[in-house]
Design an enzyme around this catalytic site. Structure first.
Site, mmCIF file in Angstrom:
data_model
loop_
_atom_site.group_PDB
_atom_site.id
_atom_site.type_symbol
_atom_site.label_atom_id
_atom_site.label_comp_id
_atom_site.label_asym_id
_atom_site.label_seq_id
_atom_site.Cartn_x
_atom_site.Cartn_y
_atom_site.Cartn_z
ATOM 1 N N CYS A 7 1.067 -1.142 0.060
ATOM 2 C CA CYS A 7 -0.028 -0.076 -0.138
ATOM 3 C C CYS A 7 0.824 1.243 -0.054
ATOM 4 O O CYS A 7 2.093 1.200 0.582
ATOM 5 C CB CYS A 7 -0.786 -0.079 1.033
ATOM 6 S SG CYS A 7 -2.234 1.071 1.001
ATOM 7 N N ASP A 140 -6.546 -3.656 10.892
ATOM 8 C CA ASP A 140 -5.426 -2.902 11.164
ATOM 9 C C ASP A 140 -5.428 -2.041 12.286
ATOM 10 O O ASP A 140 -6.610 -1.846 12.845
ATOM 11 C CB ASP A 140 -5.640 -1.778 9.665
ATOM 12 C CG ASP A 140 -4.401 -0.868 9.637
ATOM 13 O OD1 ASP A 140 -3.340 -1.369 10.338
ATOM 14 O OD2 ASP A 140 -4.389 -0.138 8.603
#
Ligand SMILES: O=C(O)c1ccccc1N[C@@H]1O[C@H](COP(=O)(O)O)[C@@H](O)[C@H]1O
Length: 217
Positions: A7, A140
């Site tokens: 990412c 996350d």
């Protein structure tokens, strides 16, 4: 087969790196972050991406129009929602994308788990999420914070993990192996640990690809 997402790509050099390796998803961050890209930057970078790598747009409470426009132009193929987006928002986003493109945009819904145990009954929450319209979930600790969360909260090796969960939050070359062994997630997602001085680092990405490769069959 275990998937890998890297990412926070924001330069042509980052795209050149991922194009060389067995990487399944990449993320363009459209939220306030040092990794933020503009619509035009993402358009340029996405066009350079290898065809089989899936570009994911990462958003925090974004206007639906931006997400649908990015999807309509093929700049992103999935939306990762990291804010307070609820089921109604996601249903609406899918309906709007269907109306404008003929396809419902796939959604990865981010679940932030902090070490103050904001999800006491994590297994109950999992049941709730299973019924959601989201296609995947990302677990996350924050928003590209580079920190891990308390893995003991997770329901190990469930079918749900294998089919729907992107595991993220402080994964790195030291803890990735045990994270994969313990949870058998659908995908692992990394950002901070594959950077040096805030930029993606080919050697660090290569090391992660090699670890993931051991679990692909
Ligand atoms: O990376 C960011 O700046 C970001 C901003 C806003 C929402 C999400 C963001 N990142 C996501 O966090 C995971 C985990 O990152 P890390 O490995 O802990 O640094 C990352 O993959 C993004 O999906």
């Amino acid at each position: 087969m275990l998937k890998l997402k890297i990412c926070g790509l924001r330069r042509k050099e980052d795209i050149d790196i991922v194009n060389k390796y067995n990487i399944d998803y990449i993320g363009f961050v459209f939220a306030g972050s040092p990794r933020k890209v503009s619509y035009e930057q993402a358009k340029e970078l996405s066009a350079l991406l290898r065809e089989d790598i899936i570009p994911v747009g990462v958003f925090v409470n974004e206007h639906m129009k931006l997400i649908v426009d990015l999807y309509k132009e093929g700049i992103i193929k999935i939306a990762q929602l990291h804010g307070d987006e609820d089921e109604d928002y996601i249903k609406n986003l899918k309906a709007k994308s269907l109306e404008q493109t003929g396809h419902e945009i796939p959604v990865i819904n981010a679940i932030e788990i902090n070490n103050a145990n904001n999800y006491d009954n994590f297994n109950d929450k999992l049941l709730e999420w299973r019924d959601s319209v989201s296609d995947y979930f990302i677990l996350d600790s924050g928003k590209g914070s580079g920190k891990t969360f308390d893995w003991s909260l997770l329901d190990k090796n469930s079918e749900f993990f294998k089919n729907s969960i992107f595991l993220a939050g402080g994964l790195n070359s030291e803890n990735l192996d045990s994270a994969i062994k313990e949870f058998n997630p659908y995908a692992v997602d990394l950002s901070s640990s594959v950077e040096t001085d805030g930029f993606k680092d080919e050697e660090k990405i290569k090391e992660i690809v090699e670890i993931v490769e051991r679990y692909r069959n």
